[in-house]
Design a protein around this motif. Structure first.
Motif, PDB file in Angstrom:
ATOM      1  N   GLN A 263      48.852  14.154 -29.475  1.00 24.21           N
ATOM      2  CA  GLN A 263      48.819  13.285 -30.657  1.00 24.21           C
ATOM      3  C   GLN A 263      48.675  14.102 -31.943  1.00 24.21           C
TER       4      GLN A 263
ATOM      5  N   SER B 146      56.562   7.081 -32.405  1.00 20.41           N
ATOM      6  CA  SER B 146      56.353   8.414 -32.966  1.00 20.41           C
ATOM      7  C   SER B 146      57.562   8.922 -33.739  1.00 20.41           C
TER       8      SER B 146
ATOM      9  N   PHE C  51      50.163  11.717 -24.282  1.00 13.26           N
ATOM     10  CA  PHE C  51      49.867  11.244 -25.637  1.00 13.26           C
ATOM     11  C   PHE C  51      48.596  11.880 -26.180  1.00 13.26           C
TER      12      PHE C  51
ATOM     13  N   VAL D 244      52.302   8.954 -31.120  1.00 11.51           N
ATOM     14  CA  VAL D 244      51.601   7.751 -31.580  1.00 11.51           C
ATOM     15  C   VAL D 244      51.550   6.731 -30.437  1.00 11.51           C
TER      16      VAL D 244
END
Length: 314
Positions: free
Chosen positions: A136, A42, A132, A141
């Motif tokens: 997201q 990420s 997550f 990610v």
């Protein structure tokens, strides 16, 4: 606590160091390293490290970083799957600027600046997936490596989805994780293959198990026995579940002698045992806990407490 508070901290720091508990299991490795992989994917420009003692049988999943004390300056520290501060692997965790605790054990030790504790979660790995999923839209990610680590962590802490902690949400998360590209068969092989020495130790345990009328069972593994089978105290974690497969056993203890303490692995098929563990410098889940004693003559006292719990269980 909202997951957005965790992401705010992650966004704020350029260096993030992730810890987990001593004597790690697949959930400790899975949540720690799964989170690290998510943050790396990420935020490619951030420095992300995973620290703690190495566990040989878990090296397939990840290897730890070696960092200097200086790296902790102005760093964010995240501690995964660790209920008590004394059980954090690598006690430098408190050198960081801020600490986040993410855990699914009872929150008796409320350390950290930000705490996310969910005792209803099957595992900390399950919680990391939920982090997550909820965040997201804010840039988190998932990749194949992270998915494989979280899946392994969930499998480990649910006993391959057989433990009561496995919920509908656990299965839903697992079904989403397996859409990523990783080898589930190899994960199971790495986690559950048995060496010859461990197979022989299992045989010893089954031959020497004691069972009371109330369904309490135990085995003592002295330093001499561990030496006889060439097994380390950490490796005995692989055999803790086998007594639960014996008909009539409600709760059991495996006493493992280390250099300066006798480690007690407590498990149950129903009676709540974590309160017993707390009496002996331990704690954990209602059906899976750990404790410690310092002399073999304390065994009878601990077993008497287990007997009482089993007698009152209906």
């Amino acid at each position: 606590m909202s997951t957005s508070e965790i992401v705010k901290r992650i966004n704020k720091y350029g260096t993030i160091i992730i810890h987990r508990h001593v004597r790690p299991d697949p959930d400790a490795y899975g949540s720690q390293n799964g989170l690290a992989e998510i943050i790396k994917a990420s935020y490619p420009d951030k420095f992300v490290y995973v620290v703690g003692e190495e566990e040989e049988w878990l090296k397939y999943f990840a290897e730890m970083d070696q960092i200097d004390d200086e790296v902790y300056r102005d760093a964010l520290v995240i501690v995964c799957d660790t209920a008590n501060q004394e059980r954090v692997s690598d006690q430098r965790y408190n050198l960081g600027k801020e600490i986040i605790k993410i855990d699914h054990h009872p929150n008796h030790d409320k350390y950290g600046d930000v705490l996310w504790v969910d005792t209803d979660a099957s595992s900390t790995s399950e919680m990391i997936y939920r982090l997550f999923e909820k965040e997201q839209s804010n840039g988190l990610v998932m990749n194949d490596k992270a998915a494989s680590l979280l899946y392994a962590g969930i499998v480990g802490d649910t006993g391959r989805f057989l433990f009561p902690s496995t919920s509908n949400e656990t299965f839903e998360i697992a079904s989403k994780l397996v859409t990523y590209q990783f080898d589930r068969t190899e994960i199971y092989r790495q986690m559950y293959s048995t060496s010859l020495k461990m197979a022989r130790l299992k045989g010893y345990v089954l031959q020497h198990v004691e069972v009371s009328k109330t369904g309490v069972s135990y085995v003592k593994l002295t330093k001499e026995i561990l030496k006889q089978f060439d097994v380390t105290p950490n490796e005995t974690s692989a055999i803790v579940g086998i007594l639960g497969e014996i008909e009539g056993i409600k709760a059991w203890a495996i006493f493992v002698e280390e250099e300066d303490v006798i480690r007690v692995r407590l498990r149950s098929n129903g009676p709540i045992i974590n309160q017993v563990a707390q009496k002996y410098e331990g704690g954990g889940h209602p059906l899976a806990s750990g404790a410690k004693i310092h002399q073999w003559d304390e065994v009878e006292s601990l077993l008497a407490d287990l007997q009482e719990v089993c007698e009152s269980f209906s």
